[in-house]
Design an enzyme around this catalytic site. Sequence first.
Site, PDB file in Angstrom:
ATOM      1  N   HIS A 157       0.822  -1.218   0.000  1.00 46.26           N
ATOM      2  CA  HIS A 157       0.000   0.000   0.000  1.00 46.26           C
ATOM      3  C   HIS A 157       0.853   1.265   0.000  1.00 46.26           C
ATOM      4  CE1 HIS A 157      -3.519  -2.385   0.439  1.00 46.26           C
ATOM      5  NE2 HIS A 157      -3.241  -2.786   1.660  1.00 46.26           N
ATOM      6  N   ASP A 191      -4.506 -12.813   4.136  1.00 46.20           N
ATOM      7  CA  ASP A 191      -5.747 -12.209   4.624  1.00 46.20           C
ATOM      8  C   ASP A 191      -6.962 -12.635   3.807  1.00 46.20           C
ATOM      9  OD1 ASP A 191      -4.854 -10.825   2.426  1.00 46.20           O
ATOM     10  OD2 ASP A 191      -4.753  -8.880   3.411  1.00 46.20           O
ATOM     11  N   HIS A 206      -6.145  -7.393  -0.437  1.00 44.99           N
ATOM     12  CA  HIS A 206      -6.285  -5.972  -0.737  1.00 44.99           C
ATOM     13  C   HIS A 206      -5.533  -5.595  -2.009  1.00 44.99           C
ATOM     14  CE1 HIS A 206      -6.805  -6.463   3.625  1.00 44.99           C
ATOM     15  NE2 HIS A 206      -7.689  -5.494   3.530  1.00 44.99           N
TER      16      HIS A 206
END
Length: 358
Positions: A158, A275, A197
């Site tokens: 990120h 995740d 993500h």
Amino acid sequence: MSSSSANDAEALRRNRILSSKLYFDVSPSKVPLIYSASYDIEFLGIEKLHPFDSSKWGRICGFLVSFGILDKKCVVEPLEASKDDLLVVHSESYLNTLKQSSKVAMIVEVPPVALIPNCLVQQKVLFPFRKQVGGTILAAKLAKERGWAINMGGGFHHCSAQKGGGFCAYADISLCIHFAFVRLNISRVMIIDLDAHQGNGHEMDFAYDSRVYILDMYNPGIYPLDYEARNYINQKVEVKSGTVTEEYLQKLDEALEVAGHRFNPELVIYNAGTDILEGDPLGRLEVMSLLDLLLYISPEGIALRDEKVFRFAREKNIPIVMLTSGGYMKSSAGVIADSIVNLSKKCLIETSGAPKST
């Protein structure tokens, strides 16, 4: 930026990479599994305020030692990325923002960090991250030499050159790739990002760089919802909440086949976030209804996923770097360790350099 300014900036970047100490020779007796006890974040219990298991990295290593496939003496310990190393990608202005505890608190999503003197934040939070960055960068060198390397940490996908977030303060993937361009004479890199993500950091950093091909398989309904960065994904595979293991693995098979036809990399960076597991509080690939308990990615599914990616690289004879990235449950460390054991059993990695426990 003018062409002369761009050339000057590129020359400075190259000089920083060439003068870095993060690449060093590793004894053949070592296994290309990279870890340091400094990876783990422990700071007066404040780390428990974030769902991320900040001792995950050490527990992965501990499991592998207890399973008998790894000896601690055979683990490769990286160096800490210096300021000059970080400036290969990051701007001076961005690094200066990390001297503000409030900024770091926003990035790691633990508000009380804002109240802590920055010298302690540097030591207890950012130093572990910088060690992991050093591990990711070194992993590419080891992968080129040995065919594969696993950094027990890293995968801060990120973070881009100018912006951190989502527990990611440094852009280790972008740094790793730029070092590989210069030090390994590599010109084509594929990022396979299978964290739940979207990997918006490296997507922004390589938005217009044809040397980097990005396959990102992510849940579109959760953080970071970065719609601009999605424009820079070469191969987008959206996996919504409620996806079953079998469907997920089928999508991955199809995606890898497409990627293999579209791009011929010299290095694969595999961001292997866990995740996507059932019950992960931030991945949300599971459905929380009692009627949908079978809709999840199982631990066995994680092992199969990792096996498929390593097999993809092995069959094409491409060096592969694996990063552990996201994974927010206490069970994640054991799942990652089990997957690494599976890779060893399937002869996709070689851990015979480590003495077996008796």
